[in-house]
Design an enzyme around this catalytic site. Sequence first.
Site, mmCIF file in Angstrom:
data_model
loop_
_atom_site.group_PDB
_atom_site.id
_atom_site.type_symbol
_atom_site.label_atom_id
_atom_site.label_comp_id
_atom_site.label_asym_id
_atom_site.label_seq_id
_atom_site.Cartn_x
_atom_site.Cartn_y
_atom_site.Cartn_z
ATOM 1 N N ASP A 115 32.974 25.108 31.886
ATOM 2 C CA ASP A 115 32.968 26.460 32.445
ATOM 3 C C ASP A 115 34.351 27.100 32.324
ATOM 4 O OD1 ASP A 115 31.776 28.603 33.573
ATOM 5 O OD2 ASP A 115 31.679 27.790 35.605
ATOM 6 N N GLY A 116 34.350 28.407 32.248
ATOM 7 C CA GLY A 116 35.599 29.149 32.275
ATOM 8 C C GLY A 116 35.978 29.816 30.961
ATOM 9 N N GLY A 128 34.748 32.537 29.616
ATOM 10 C CA GLY A 128 34.832 33.986 29.797
ATOM 11 C C GLY A 128 36.125 34.378 30.495
ATOM 12 N N TRP A 180 38.897 32.659 30.620
ATOM 13 C CA TRP A 180 40.030 32.376 29.723
ATOM 14 C C TRP A 180 40.253 33.574 28.798
ATOM 15 C CZ3 TRP A 180 40.777 32.187 24.472
ATOM 16 C CH2 TRP A 180 41.922 31.536 24.020
ATOM 17 N N HIS A 185 34.551 31.358 24.051
ATOM 18 C CA HIS A 185 33.568 30.362 23.620
ATOM 19 C C HIS A 185 34.055 29.637 22.360
ATOM 20 C CE1 HIS A 185 30.958 31.748 26.694
ATOM 21 N NE2 HIS A 185 30.615 32.890 26.117
ATOM 22 N N SER A 188 22.712 26.336 29.144
ATOM 23 C CA SER A 188 21.664 26.057 30.132
ATOM 24 C C SER A 188 20.438 26.920 29.878
ATOM 25 C CB SER A 188 22.185 26.299 31.550
ATOM 26 O OG SER A 188 22.289 27.688 31.796
ATOM 27 N N TRP A 227 20.131 31.853 28.836
ATOM 28 C CA TRP A 227 19.374 32.819 28.002
ATOM 29 C C TRP A 227 19.381 34.206 28.631
ATOM 30 C CZ3 TRP A 227 18.511 31.283 23.259
ATOM 31 C CH2 TRP A 227 18.224 29.937 22.978
ATOM 32 N N LEU A 262 30.396 6.162 20.324
ATOM 33 C CA LEU A 262 30.206 7.057 21.472
ATOM 34 C C LEU A 262 28.883 7.791 21.317
ATOM 35 C CD1 LEU A 262 31.299 8.853 23.916
ATOM 36 C CD2 LEU A 262 32.312 10.317 22.165
HETATM 37 C C1 IPE Z 1 30.922 28.528 29.926
HETATM 38 O O1 IPE Z 1 31.853 29.547 30.130
HETATM 39 C C2 IPE Z 1 30.297 28.606 28.566
HETATM 40 C C3 IPE Z 1 28.826 28.686 28.517
HETATM 41 C C4 IPE Z 1 28.037 28.854 29.538
HETATM 42 C C5 IPE Z 1 28.213 28.585 27.205
HETATM 43 P P1 IPE Z 1 31.418 30.893 30.837
HETATM 44 O O2 IPE Z 1 30.960 31.855 29.816
HETATM 45 O O3 IPE Z 1 30.464 30.614 31.945
HETATM 46 O O4 IPE Z 1 32.828 31.368 31.430
HETATM 47 P P2 IPE Z 1 33.094 32.214 32.757
HETATM 48 O O5 IPE Z 1 32.386 31.530 33.898
HETATM 49 O O6 IPE Z 1 32.579 33.598 32.515
HETATM 50 O O7 IPE Z 1 34.582 32.162 32.907
HETATM 51 MG MG MG Z 2 30.638 30.401 33.990
#
Ligand code: IPE
Ligand code: MG
Length: 222
Positions: free
Chosen positions: A2-3, A5, A7, A19, A47, A51, A113
């Site tokens: 997560d994160g 977006g 970043w 992404h 997830s 979608w 792995l």
């Molecule tokens: C996770 O990052 C990537 C996916 C769900 C594919 P997010 O897109 O949820 O990032 P934030 O939460 O907006 O920072």
């Molecule tokens: Mg997120």
Amino acid sequence: MDGNGRWARERGLPRIEGHRRGAEAVRACTAGCLEAGVKHLTLYAFSKENWQRPPDEVKSLMSLLDRFLAERIAEIMERNIRLRAIGHLQDLPEKTRRRLDEGIARSAHNTALNLTLALSYGARTEIVDATRAIARAVQAGTLAPDAINEETVTNALYTAGTPDPDLLIRTSGEMRISNFLLWQLSYTEIVVTPKLWPEFSKEDFFAAVREYAQRNRRFGGV
Ligand code: IPE
Ligand code: MG
């Protein structure tokens, strides 16, 4: 993972840049697993709920996945990684699904792995699917209701045959499970890091493993 977006937003970049960088961070994490001797790594890449994101973002994420599969398969083979996937893979674009199946088949005998991608994955959906499979067995007369136990459920999940996770790493400081492996995480140790996924490094992975090593796992005992 997560994160991505956040970043991107912090840098005034479009979300898809986050992404893209996030897909790079996968390498650090798999390298950490290989060095530490971790045998199973499951990445929550997309997830069932994802979608619902804007169509443009979904499209970009799918083409990133497609590129990931096309570009990384050589490296996956070279590093002796076995690629697997869990989730409603039939939801993926046909081309991507084919690439994924190819990667899974090609790497099926690799042993260093197990890298499992959770794609169009939702834990509640997984439990519903398992329940249906169990109900069908009961209906067919091959399974008695009273014979259903925890093992029956475990074996009906997408993760059948894979051990429950020892450690869950959640990035970007979020304190929730977000419909990930609900059954399997019952006794998993959770490490939450404030690091955003695109900047999650091998050192961060090792830090999480060290934190895990200090935990005293009792599994409900004393
Ligand atoms: C996770 O990052 C990537 C996916 C769900 C594919 P997010 O897109 O949820 O990032 P934030 O939460 O907006 O920072
Ligand atoms: Mg997120």
